[in-house]
Design an enzyme around this catalytic site. Structure first.
Site, PDB file in Angstrom:
ATOM      1  N   HIS A   1       0.834  -1.204   0.000  1.00  0.00           N
ATOM      2  CA  HIS A   1       0.000   0.000   0.000  1.00  0.00           C
ATOM      3  C   HIS A   1       0.873   1.259   0.000  1.00  0.00           C
ATOM      4  O   HIS A   1       1.796   1.367   0.791  1.00  0.00           O
ATOM      5  CB  HIS A   1      -0.886  -0.030   1.251  1.00  0.00           C
ATOM      6  CG  HIS A   1      -1.894   1.075   1.327  1.00  0.00           C
ATOM      7  ND1 HIS A   1      -2.080   1.818   2.455  1.00  0.00           N
ATOM      8  CD2 HIS A   1      -2.772   1.552   0.406  1.00  0.00           C
ATOM      9  CE1 HIS A   1      -3.037   2.700   2.253  1.00  0.00           C
ATOM     10  NE2 HIS A   1      -3.471   2.572   1.015  1.00  0.00           N
TER      11      HIS A   1
ATOM     12  N   GLU B   1       0.225  -0.349  -4.759  1.00  0.00           N
ATOM     13  CA  GLU B   1      -0.877   0.608  -4.897  1.00  0.00           C
ATOM     14  C   GLU B   1      -0.302   1.977  -4.602  1.00  0.00           C
ATOM     15  O   GLU B   1       0.514   2.130  -3.684  1.00  0.00           O
ATOM     16  CB  GLU B   1      -1.984   0.269  -3.890  1.00  0.00           C
ATOM     17  CG  GLU B   1      -3.227   1.131  -3.982  1.00  0.00           C
ATOM     18  CD  GLU B   1      -3.201   2.414  -3.152  1.00  0.00           C
ATOM     19  OE1 GLU B   1      -4.148   3.203  -3.262  1.00  0.00           O
ATOM     20  OE2 GLU B   1      -2.222   2.659  -2.390  1.00  0.00           O
TER      21      GLU B   1
ATOM     22  N   ASP C   1      -1.173   6.588  -5.213  1.00  0.00           N
ATOM     23  CA  ASP C   1      -2.198   7.608  -5.448  1.00  0.00           C
ATOM     24  C   ASP C   1      -1.675   8.691  -6.387  1.00  0.00           C
ATOM     25  O   ASP C   1      -0.524   9.114  -6.272  1.00  0.00           O
ATOM     26  CB  ASP C   1      -2.578   8.259  -4.113  1.00  0.00           C
ATOM     27  CG  ASP C   1      -2.925   7.229  -3.055  1.00  0.00           C
ATOM     28  OD1 ASP C   1      -3.971   6.577  -3.197  1.00  0.00           O
ATOM     29  OD2 ASP C   1      -2.119   7.052  -2.111  1.00  0.00           O
TER      30      ASP C   1
ATOM     31  N   HIS D   1      -0.895  11.579  -1.870  1.00  0.00           N
ATOM     32  CA  HIS D   1      -2.160  11.148  -1.272  1.00  0.00           C
ATOM     33  C   HIS D   1      -3.010  12.325  -0.802  1.00  0.00           C
ATOM     34  O   HIS D   1      -4.209  12.384  -1.069  1.00  0.00           O
ATOM     35  CB  HIS D   1      -1.891  10.201  -0.101  1.00  0.00           C
ATOM     36  CG  HIS D   1      -3.127   9.694   0.558  1.00  0.00           C
ATOM     37  ND1 HIS D   1      -3.821  10.410   1.523  1.00  0.00           N
ATOM     38  CD2 HIS D   1      -3.825   8.552   0.381  1.00  0.00           C
ATOM     39  CE1 HIS D   1      -4.879   9.728   1.902  1.00  0.00           C
ATOM     40  NE2 HIS D   1      -4.906   8.584   1.234  1.00  0.00           N
TER      41      HIS D   1
ATOM     42  N   GLU E   1      -4.260   4.376  -8.114  1.00  0.00           N
ATOM     43  CA  GLU E   1      -5.476   5.014  -7.590  1.00  0.00           C
ATOM     44  C   GLU E   1      -5.545   6.466  -8.049  1.00  0.00           C
ATOM     45  O   GLU E   1      -4.678   7.287  -7.722  1.00  0.00           O
ATOM     46  CB  GLU E   1      -5.538   4.954  -6.058  1.00  0.00           C
ATOM     47  CG  GLU E   1      -6.910   5.472  -5.611  1.00  0.00           C
ATOM     48  CD  GLU E   1      -7.069   5.691  -4.124  1.00  0.00           C
ATOM     49  OE1 GLU E   1      -6.348   5.087  -3.319  1.00  0.00           O
ATOM     50  OE2 GLU E   1      -7.956   6.511  -3.788  1.00  0.00           O
TER      51      GLU E   1
HETATM   52  O1  G3P Z   1      -6.703   2.011  -3.009  1.00  0.00           O
HETATM   53  C1  G3P Z   1      -7.038   1.625  -1.742  1.00  0.00           C
HETATM   54  C2  G3P Z   1      -6.639   2.610  -0.680  1.00  0.00           C
HETATM   55  O2  G3P Z   1      -5.410   3.193  -0.978  1.00  0.00           O
HETATM   56  C3  G3P Z   1      -7.667   3.667  -0.478  1.00  0.00           C
HETATM   57  O3  G3P Z   1      -7.416   4.533   0.578  1.00  0.00           O
HETATM   58  O4  G3P Z   1      -6.718   6.679   1.486  1.00  0.00           O
HETATM   59  O5  G3P Z   1      -5.087   4.844   1.377  1.00  0.00           O
HETATM   60  O6  G3P Z   1      -5.793   5.998  -0.694  1.00  0.00           O
HETATM   61  P1  G3P Z   1      -6.191   5.554   0.681  1.00  0.00           P
HETATM   62 MG    MG Z   2      -4.736   4.817  -2.202  1.00  0.00          MG
END
Ligand code: G3P
Ligand code: MG
Length: 258
Positions: free
Chosen positions: A10, A37, A39, A52, A112
């Site tokens: 993540h 993953e 952002d 993020h 994302e």
């Molecule tokens: O993509 C899943 C997750 O990353 C969503 O929450 O706030 O960590 O981007 P966040």
């Molecule tokens: Mg995310």
């Protein structure tokens, strides 16, 4: 339904490195992860940056916002010092640079789309169109057979909480797979996921129930959860048929966990 890696780091390297940085990717690699993953949001001049938070103050110092700052200025901000002195000077990555690094290191990507308010469609369009350019070779290679991808995992998976961003991504690059992100599965999830042409539903593991997991998989969608940091919970949801999840605890839950 889920041709992608099951366990995904993540925000780059989870809790082991500053989020959404190349240092995070290196931490993931050091723990055997080849799946990430991260952002993406747009700078003032409309360039995708790996960030993020829409506002400064947590991962970069100061006062201001991504949407009000040009990419060149964002790229020289320190996105590592907040995490630890050994990461001082770690820059905010350009989206294209991040993708290039992942491709060079054979890291699969869940991208994302994280638009700031008011930029939903623009961000979805930009990320999809840019990803299509960055993967033009793969698309040419895998879409030659009557449109059937031979290796779907060679492409990244776009996802977003923003329906508007995902719809714009679908319209800009329909051939790129999309996952629809929701905190809680709504009653009309299937109609919404189909309207977006999503291949997967991504949801908060905290609220997911076994019957919901079964319904989503029975309907032919992949099912991905965020963010699973407890091995017991990971085993439980995998037992329900969850296809994959991202984790912050890349030190506890390894890439071969499933
Ligand atoms: O993509 C899943 C997750 O990353 C969503 O929450 O706030 O960590 O981007 P966040
Ligand atoms: Mg995310």
């Amino acid at each position: 339904m889920w041709p992608y890696p099951k366990i995904v780091a993540h925000r780059g390297g989870g809790t082991l490195a500053p989020e959404n940085t190349i240092a995070g990717l290196r931490a993931g690699l050091a723990h055997g992860f080849h799946a990430v993953e991260f952002d993406v949001m747009l700078s003032r001049d409309g360039i995708g940056m790996v960030m993020h938070d829409p506002d400064f103050g947590r991962t970069v110092a100061g006062v201001g916002s991504v949407a009000a700052t040009d990419a060149a200025a964002l790229a020289i901000m320190d996105a590592g010092r907040w995490f630890g002195p050994q990461f001082a000077g770690e820059p905010v990555p350009f989206f294209t640079q991040f993708v290039d690094y992942c491709r060079a290191q054979r890291i699969w990507m869940n991208i994302e789309i994280k638009p700031t308010d008011g930029f939903e469609a623009q961000t979805g369009r930009w990320v999809a169109a840019t990803t299509r350019e960055l993967f033009a070779d793969v698309l040419a290679d895998t879409l030659g057979d009557g449109g059937a991808a031979r290796d779907p995992a060679a492409l990244p998976l776009l996802s977003s909480f923003s329906v508007e961003a995902l719809a714009a991504a679908r319209d800009a690059a329909p051939e790129l797979p999309r996952g629809w992100l929701v905190d809680r599965i709504p009653d009309d999830w299937e109609a919404q996921a189909r309207a977006l042409g999503a291949v997967a539903v991504h949801t908060n593991q905290k609220h997911l129930t076994a019957p919901q997991a079964r319904a989503i998989r029975d309907a032919g969608f992949g099912l991905f959860c965020y963010t699973v940091n407890d091995a017991g919970r990971a085993r439980e949801i995998l037992g329900w048929g969850v296809d994959g999840f991202c984790t912050d605890r890349i030190d506890l839950i390894g890439p071969g966990f499933a």
